[in-house]
Design a protein around this motif. Structure first.
Motif, PDB file in Angstrom:
ATOM      1  N   ALA A 199       0.772  -1.290  -0.075  1.00 11.61           N
ATOM      2  CA  ALA A 199      -0.053   0.065  -0.064  1.00 11.61           C
ATOM      3  C   ALA A 199       0.767   1.339  -0.164  1.00 11.61           C
ATOM      4  O   ALA A 199       0.714   2.225  -0.650  1.00 11.61           O
ATOM      5  CB  ALA A 199      -0.861  -0.073   1.161  1.00 11.61           C
ATOM      6  N   ASN A 200       1.943   1.286   0.704  1.00 13.17           N
ATOM      7  CA  ASN A 200       2.988   2.148   0.757  1.00 13.17           C
ATOM      8  C   ASN A 200       3.735   2.480  -0.559  1.00 13.17           C
ATOM      9  O   ASN A 200       3.532   3.779  -1.127  1.00 13.17           O
ATOM     10  CB  ASN A 200       4.046   2.054   1.762  1.00 13.17           C
ATOM     11  CG  ASN A 200       4.795   3.416   1.954  1.00 13.17           C
ATOM     12  OD1 ASN A 200       4.068   4.316   2.599  1.00 13.17           O
ATOM     13  ND2 ASN A 200       6.002   3.563   1.775  1.00 13.17           N
ATOM     14  N   MET A 201       3.855   1.544  -1.291  1.00 18.36           N
ATOM     15  CA  MET A 201       4.580   1.403  -2.516  1.00 18.36           C
ATOM     16  C   MET A 201       3.667   1.999  -3.632  1.00 18.36           C
ATOM     17  O   MET A 201       3.901   2.868  -4.549  1.00 18.36           O
ATOM     18  CB  MET A 201       5.093   0.138  -2.969  1.00 18.36           C
ATOM     19  CG  MET A 201       6.146  -0.305  -2.340  1.00 18.36           C
ATOM     20  SD  MET A 201       7.733   0.725  -2.635  1.00 18.36           S
ATOM     21  CE  MET A 201       8.200   0.456  -4.220  1.00 18.36           C
ATOM     22  N   HIS A 202       2.321   1.907  -3.454  1.00 15.22           N
ATOM     23  CA  HIS A 202       1.310   2.358  -4.329  1.00 15.22           C
ATOM     24  C   HIS A 202       1.179   3.798  -4.236  1.00 15.22           C
ATOM     25  O   HIS A 202       1.008   4.510  -5.033  1.00 15.22           O
ATOM     26  CB  HIS A 202       0.010   1.635  -4.061  1.00 15.22           C
ATOM     27  CG  HIS A 202      -1.153   2.066  -4.786  1.00 15.22           C
ATOM     28  ND1 HIS A 202      -2.472   2.614  -4.098  1.00 15.22           N
ATOM     29  CD2 HIS A 202      -1.629   2.242  -5.874  1.00 15.22           C
ATOM     30  CE1 HIS A 202      -3.144   3.009  -5.162  1.00 15.22           C
ATOM     31  NE2 HIS A 202      -2.955   2.616  -6.454  1.00 15.22           N
ATOM     32  N   LEU A 203       1.190   4.385  -2.848  1.00 20.73           N
ATOM     33  CA  LEU A 203       1.275   5.669  -2.791  1.00 20.73           C
ATOM     34  C   LEU A 203       2.510   6.506  -3.289  1.00 20.73           C
ATOM     35  O   LEU A 203       2.364   7.340  -3.815  1.00 20.73           O
ATOM     36  CB  LEU A 203       1.307   6.052  -1.270  1.00 20.73           C
ATOM     37  CG  LEU A 203       1.464   7.357  -0.621  1.00 20.73           C
ATOM     38  CD1 LEU A 203       0.359   8.430  -1.245  1.00 20.73           C
ATOM     39  CD2 LEU A 203       1.556   7.607   0.722  1.00 20.73           C
ATOM     40  N   LEU A 204       3.689   5.711  -3.282  1.00 17.44           N
ATOM     41  CA  LEU A 204       4.715   6.175  -3.566  1.00 17.44           C
ATOM     42  C   LEU A 204       4.694   6.297  -5.007  1.00 17.44           C
ATOM     43  O   LEU A 204       5.342   7.317  -5.531  1.00 17.44           O
ATOM     44  CB  LEU A 204       6.146   5.601  -3.039  1.00 17.44           C
ATOM     45  CG  LEU A 204       6.491   5.567  -1.743  1.00 17.44           C
ATOM     46  CD1 LEU A 204       7.498   4.783  -1.123  1.00 17.44           C
ATOM     47  CD2 LEU A 204       6.498   7.123  -1.179  1.00 17.44           C
ATOM     48  N   PHE A 205       4.357   5.412  -5.779  1.00 18.48           N
ATOM     49  CA  PHE A 205       4.120   5.454  -7.267  1.00 18.48           C
ATOM     50  C   PHE A 205       3.492   6.635  -7.686  1.00 18.48           C
ATOM     51  O   PHE A 205       3.869   7.172  -8.652  1.00 18.48           O
ATOM     52  CB  PHE A 205       3.283   3.895  -7.659  1.00 18.48           C
ATOM     53  CG  PHE A 205       2.861   4.076  -9.042  1.00 18.48           C
ATOM     54  CD1 PHE A 205       4.027   3.885 -10.277  1.00 18.48           C
ATOM     55  CD2 PHE A 205       1.744   4.448  -9.726  1.00 18.48           C
ATOM     56  CE1 PHE A 205       3.717   4.058 -11.318  1.00 18.48           C
ATOM     57  CE2 PHE A 205       1.529   4.658 -10.967  1.00 18.48           C
ATOM     58  CZ  PHE A 205       2.357   4.307 -11.878  1.00 18.48           C
ATOM     59  N   TRP A 206       2.278   6.823  -7.145  1.00 18.27           N
ATOM     60  CA  TRP A 206       1.472   7.989  -7.473  1.00 18.27           C
ATOM     61  C   TRP A 206       2.268   9.325  -7.234  1.00 18.27           C
ATOM     62  O   TRP A 206       2.280  10.260  -7.990  1.00 18.27           O
ATOM     63  CB  TRP A 206       0.371   8.258  -6.834  1.00 18.27           C
ATOM     64  CG  TRP A 206      -0.877   6.918  -7.613  1.00 18.27           C
ATOM     65  CD1 TRP A 206      -1.103   5.812  -7.141  1.00 18.27           C
ATOM     66  CD2 TRP A 206      -1.128   7.032  -8.838  1.00 18.27           C
ATOM     67  NE1 TRP A 206      -1.561   5.124  -8.084  1.00 18.27           N
ATOM     68  CE2 TRP A 206      -1.788   5.688  -9.238  1.00 18.27           C
ATOM     69  CE3 TRP A 206      -0.835   8.070 -10.042  1.00 18.27           C
ATOM     70  CZ2 TRP A 206      -2.271   5.512 -10.499  1.00 18.27           C
ATOM     71  CZ3 TRP A 206      -1.590   7.643 -11.314  1.00 18.27           C
ATOM     72  CH2 TRP A 206      -2.205   6.401 -11.423  1.00 18.27           C
ATOM     73  N   LEU A 207       2.966   9.517  -6.021  1.00 15.66           N
ATOM     74  CA  LEU A 207       3.631  10.655  -5.693  1.00 15.66           C
ATOM     75  C   LEU A 207       4.942  10.623  -6.638  1.00 15.66           C
ATOM     76  O   LEU A 207       5.388  11.929  -6.941  1.00 15.66           O
ATOM     77  CB  LEU A 207       4.020  10.753  -4.218  1.00 15.66           C
ATOM     78  CG  LEU A 207       3.027  10.795  -3.223  1.00 15.66           C
ATOM     79  CD1 LEU A 207       3.579  10.553  -1.868  1.00 15.66           C
ATOM     80  CD2 LEU A 207       2.401  11.766  -3.358  1.00 15.66           C
ATOM     81  N   SER A 208       5.583   9.729  -7.039  1.00 14.61           N
ATOM     82  CA  SER A 208       6.684   9.736  -8.053  1.00 14.61           C
ATOM     83  C   SER A 208       6.063  10.342  -9.421  1.00 14.61           C
ATOM     84  O   SER A 208       7.256  10.711 -10.304  1.00 14.61           O
ATOM     85  CB  SER A 208       7.210   8.417  -8.222  1.00 14.61           C
ATOM     86  OG  SER A 208       6.460   7.519  -9.099  1.00 14.61           O
ATOM     87  N   LEU A 209       5.052  10.598  -9.922  1.00 18.38           N
ATOM     88  CA  LEU A 209       4.507  10.933 -10.995  1.00 18.38           C
ATOM     89  C   LEU A 209       4.281  12.511 -10.881  1.00 18.38           C
ATOM     90  O   LEU A 209       4.416  13.132 -11.893  1.00 18.38           O
ATOM     91  CB  LEU A 209       3.286  10.349 -11.553  1.00 18.38           C
ATOM     92  CG  LEU A 209       3.404   8.945 -11.772  1.00 18.38           C
ATOM     93  CD1 LEU A 209       1.965   8.259 -12.126  1.00 18.38           C
ATOM     94  CD2 LEU A 209       4.299   8.727 -13.030  1.00 18.38           C
TER      95      LEU A 209
END
Length: 191
Positions: free
Chosen positions: A77-87
């Motif tokens: 779930a944290n990786m999912h958040l970081l994915f969107w923030l990385s965009l």
């Protein structure tokens, strides 16, 4: 497992995101103030995105203070958040470079919307992991600010095709709403 590595990794990713964004601010070749004028929209989009990354970092930090441990579901779930923030660096640059045209502003809003949803998912996974009577569950309560943010982002994405500047103002309004860290967690932790 302990939460330390998750916090350290997330902090590192957010620091890299900010670094990538600032690298998009290209130095003009001329030495007068007029040379900075074309950079104004790029700088403004950078400022807004910097504030958003700061908001996420702050609230992520507060949320993780209310938990004891993490598991695989929390890590994903944290990786999912970081994915969107990385965009965010991409949509920041695209919006600024194109003087806040409709499509870049809409995509900026989609990334903010998906980041908010990912943060909500992370909070729910943490609550599920620690229980509905946990400190975090009590602190988050009904999460009105989180839910209204998703609504405002959705409206702003659609509005960007009518008036991208009004959509940007809605993004700014949500940022203002979140500038102060989530005090529900601080209050619950101190009591």
């Amino acid at each position: 497992m302990t939460k330390g590595r998750l916090e350290a990794f997330s902090d590192g990713v957010l620091a890299i995101i900010i670094t990538i964004m600032v690298l998009e601010l290209k130095v003009p070749h001329e030495a007068d103030l007029a040379a900075l004028r074309p950079l104004i929209p790029i700088f403004l989009s950078y400022v807004l995105s910097f504030i958003y990354i700061g908001i996420y970092w702050n609230n992520h930090h507060h949320m993780l203070q209310a938990v004891r441990q993490v598991n695989g579901a929390v890590l994903w779930a944290n990786m999912h958040l970081l994915f969107w923030l990385s965009l965010i660096p991409f949509v920041t640059a695209w919006s600024g470079e194109n003087f806040f045209a409709a499509m870049p502003v809409a995509l900026y809003g989609v990334v903010l919307l998906m980041s908010a949803i990912a943060y909500y998912i992370l909070s729910r996974v943490l609550v599920w992991h620690h229980g509905k009577d946990s400190t975090l569950a009590i602190a988050l309560g009904r999460d009105f600010k989180g839910k209204i943010s998703v609504v405002i982002y959705s409206v702003a994405v659609l509005l960007s095709f009518v008036n991208s500047w009004l959509a940007l103002m809605l993004y700014v309004a949500v940022a203002i709403m979140w500038l102060i860290p989530d005090r529900r967690i601080e209050k619950t932790l101190s009591s």
